[in-house]
Design a protein around this motif. Structure first.
Motif, PDB file in Angstrom:
ATOM      1  N   ILE A 158       0.835  -1.207   0.000  1.00 53.70           N
ATOM      2  CA  ILE A 158       0.000   0.000   0.000  1.00 53.70           C
ATOM      3  C   ILE A 158       0.868   1.254   0.000  1.00 53.70           C
ATOM      4  O   ILE A 158       0.457   2.323  -0.467  1.00 53.70           O
ATOM      5  CB  ILE A 158      -0.954  -0.001   1.226  1.00 53.70           C
ATOM      6  N   GLU A 161       1.195   2.774  -3.328  1.00 57.60           N
ATOM      7  CA  GLU A 161      -0.003   3.509  -3.727  1.00 57.60           C
ATOM      8  C   GLU A 161      -0.047   4.891  -3.082  1.00 57.60           C
ATOM      9  O   GLU A 161      -0.698   5.806  -3.596  1.00 57.60           O
ATOM     10  CB  GLU A 161      -1.253   2.705  -3.353  1.00 57.60           C
ATOM     11  N   ASP A 163       2.435   6.712  -2.934  1.00 60.85           N
ATOM     12  CA  ASP A 163       3.487   7.433  -3.649  1.00 60.85           C
ATOM     13  C   ASP A 163       4.730   7.650  -2.781  1.00 60.85           C
ATOM     14  O   ASP A 163       5.414   8.664  -2.892  1.00 60.85           O
ATOM     15  CB  ASP A 163       2.962   8.771  -4.173  1.00 60.85           C
TER      16      ASP A 163
END
Length: 632
Positions: A158, A161, A163
């Motif tokens: 995660i 995701e 960034d």
């Protein structure tokens, strides 16, 4: 590397720095993802601490245990390095303050559990930080083939995701090739540089003891102890009993298991670290993050649950380079107990269906419903109500958790305590007048209960009276209201959260293939332990390292098998040739299969096999069977 050396010399003993650590640090500073498999005591934490201090920003450390996180934070703080662990012990306001410190207060390390990482609030806060490295400790937990598999580890990606583009360092002490491949795939770091240090410990003698009178033999061994020892036992009750036995026999010991309060655990740990009690008796809850280099002896009263656990636990001895010993008691009795417990713990698809159905009934959940809140749960009461095995039920709940059917948050409560506050005569009079069997059982079970608070176990009392734990608690609360006693009631903190709507068999059918796979994994690990503790022919280091896909040519020379081989070396050329010819035609065989086909005694076969192994004519394959060495 000058700045790295400066930091090392400032915070650590540079002479202890290893070449493998330097290579790992260099790769991280180059921005590469790294998987590092280093032996227990191999200095894993320094591999992420040094590059973090070299670079600007914060290191995010994913770690599975609060105690382990707190130890790391304390060690860093003692060096003058700012670090913090965000755990369930912090409330919302304290968590916000912690992130403010990380963002503006020059903090360098943030420790999180994989479960904590999944909360949206934490994820949003992480996006605000300048994270320079993601370190994943005990990374084997991400593989279902690794021990201590944690489903939350699978959700670590995660971070991509969010960034967060920092390099990843995955650390473990125990990983087979299968676990390594799983690890890289699940973390989505197939491009990672892999550093695998040899697990060979030349100063650690691995011994299997067949003695039947374990306690007597243990006292003989402990009389030779110069420094400290850890004794592992597979049950909490026996941990306490063995510690009492040792203290009565003149040995200073403390005990440790997950059921103790945090204060009791800390006191036991400190007494052992300071060597007020040089011996600690513990379950495998004790060990993670231990930083003590003069452990001389590790003893397993019972065979370990897995070779991964054993490698970590045995590896806590001899970290200072001095000679150390790991002893496992494996007689016929406790090997049979190991087999029995394994069979009792296996959960079938039908059993899991039954548990899932009972759970929904227990919480009054309708078909198609999914409660959104956490539900308080007492495992012992649940098992008593439905008359089911507690170990099997626990294993079923953990499997349902790993397959994301529910979350099972385990709570280990402090033992309750009570003290009678009226005279023994009045207590007995009350018990007789009210025909109260609970009072009579308490008086028979616990001494000193009129003088001071005595810890009690409501589950044990419930079993003796064939009732539920909750009814025992209710009865004790009533006796307190009647003025007979003071009762310190410690409630369980276990919780269950359902993740999918109730669909009974359909829910379990969707994970049926994973149930089989789960049992296959457990069976493979069990057989590996069984093979190790019953082996009397192959060097123990060679056999153990073979399990972790490390082949060594030379025998260790110091395990019980090597010492036995050195004292009696058979050189039967004819029998050796027969074995070689047999392996040429049948590819690979176990020692038992060879003995049966050649109609020879096990003793003769085993000694000849050892000679063939010593001369590198045969070897062990990945299934721990014997085969001819293939010359390239």
């Amino acid at each position: 590397m000058n700045i790295t050396k400066t930091i090392l010399k400032k915070y650590w003993n540079y002479s202890d720095f290893r070449a493998s650590q330097e290579q790992i640090i260099n790769s991280i500073l180059e921005g590469k993802n790294v998987v590092a498999i280093l032996p227990t005591g191999g200095g894993k934490s320094i591999c992420y601490q040094v590059p973090t201090l070299v670079n600007e920003g914060v290191c995010l450390v994913i770690s599975p245990l609060i105690a382990l996180m707190n130890d790391q934070v304390t060690n860093l703080k003692n060096k003058g390095i700012k670090a913090i662990a965000i755990t369930s012990n912090l409330n919302q306001e304290q968590t916000i303050q912690a992130f403010d410190n990380l963002q503006f207060g020059n903090y360098k390390f943030l420790y999180l559990s994989p479960e904590k990482l999944q909360t949206e609030f934490i994820q949003q806060k992480l996006k605000q930080l300048n994270i320079n490295l993601i370190a994943i400790d005990e990374a084997h937990c991400i593989s279902e083939w690794g021990h201590d598999f944690r489903p939350a580890y699978l959700k670590i990606p995660i971070l991509k995701e969010l960034d967060i583009k920092a390099p990843i360092l995955a650390l473990t002490a125990t990983a087979t090739n299968r676990v390594l491949n799983d690890l890289m795939t699940n973390l989505k770091i197939n491009n990672a540089v892999v550093y695998k240090q040899s697990l060979v410990r030349k100063n650690l003698a691995l011994i299997i003891s067949r003695h039947e009178d374990i306690y007597f033999e243990l006292t003989k061994i402990l009389k030779k102890l110069s420094h400290t020892a850890i004794i592992y036992v597979n049950s909490r009750r026996r941990v306490h009993d063995l510690s009492i036995y040792l203290n009565k026999n003149g040995f200073k010991s403390s005990y440790y298991h997950a059921g103790l309060s945090n204060e009791e655990k800390q006191q036991a740990f400190e007494n052992w670290m300071e060597e007020k009690t040089p011996i600690i008796v513990a379950t495998n809850a004790f060990g993670m993050g231990i930083d003590k280099d003069n452990v001389e002896l590790i003893v397993h009263i019972d065979p370990p649950y897995s070779l991964e656990n054993y490698m970590q636990e045995a590896g806590r001895a001899g970290r200072n380079g001095a000679n150390a010993t790991s002893i496992v008691f494996a007689n016929n009795n406790n090997i049979n107990t190991l087999k029995t417990n394994f069979e009792k713990g296996i959960v079938t698809e039908d059993f899991i269906k039954n548990i899932y159905k009972n759970l929904n009934q227990y919480f009054y959940i309708s078909y198609g419903e999914k409660p959104e809140n956490l539900l308080e749960f007492d495992l012992a009461t649940f098992c008593h109500l439905y008359k089911i095995n507690i170990l099997k039920t626990y294993n079923a709940l953990k499997l349902l958790e790993r397959e994301q059917i529910l979350l099972f948050s385990e709570g280990f409560n402090k033992q309750s305590a009570l003290k009678f506050i009226i005279s023994p005569e009045n207590v007995l009079d009350y018990a007789n007048r009210n025909n109260n069997n609970l009072i009579k059982v308490i008086l028979r079970t616990y001494g000193g209960i009129f003088d001071h608070f005595i810890k009690i176990n409501e589950s044990v009392l419930a079993q003796k009276l064939n009732t539920s734990q909750s009814k025992i608690k209710s009865s004790l609360i009533r006796l307190e209201k009647d003025g007979l006693l003071n009762y310190k009631n410690n409630k369980t903190t276990s919780q269950i959260q359902f993740l999918v709507p109730r669909e009974d068999n359909r829910t379990i059918n969707s994970i049926s293939k994973y149930i089989k796979q789960y049992n296959d994994i457990k069976l493979e690990k069990f057989n590996a332990v069984l093979n190790y503790v019953t082996n009397d022919s192959v060097c123990r280091s060679k056999l153990l390292l073979n399990y972790f896909d490390e082949k060594i040519k030379e025998n260790c020379g110091i395990c019980d098998v090597c010492k036995s081989s050195n004292s009696v070396l058979l050189d039967d050329t004819m029998l050796s040739n027969q074995i070689i010819e047999l392996l040429k035609t049948q590819q690979s065989l176990s020692s038992k299969e060879i003995a049966a086909q050649l109609n020879q005694s096990s003793f003769t076969i085993l000694k000849t096999l050892q000679n063939l192994l010593n001369t590198n004519k045969i070897t062990l394959n990945s299934q721990n069977k014997l085969e001819i060495v293939k010359n390239d």
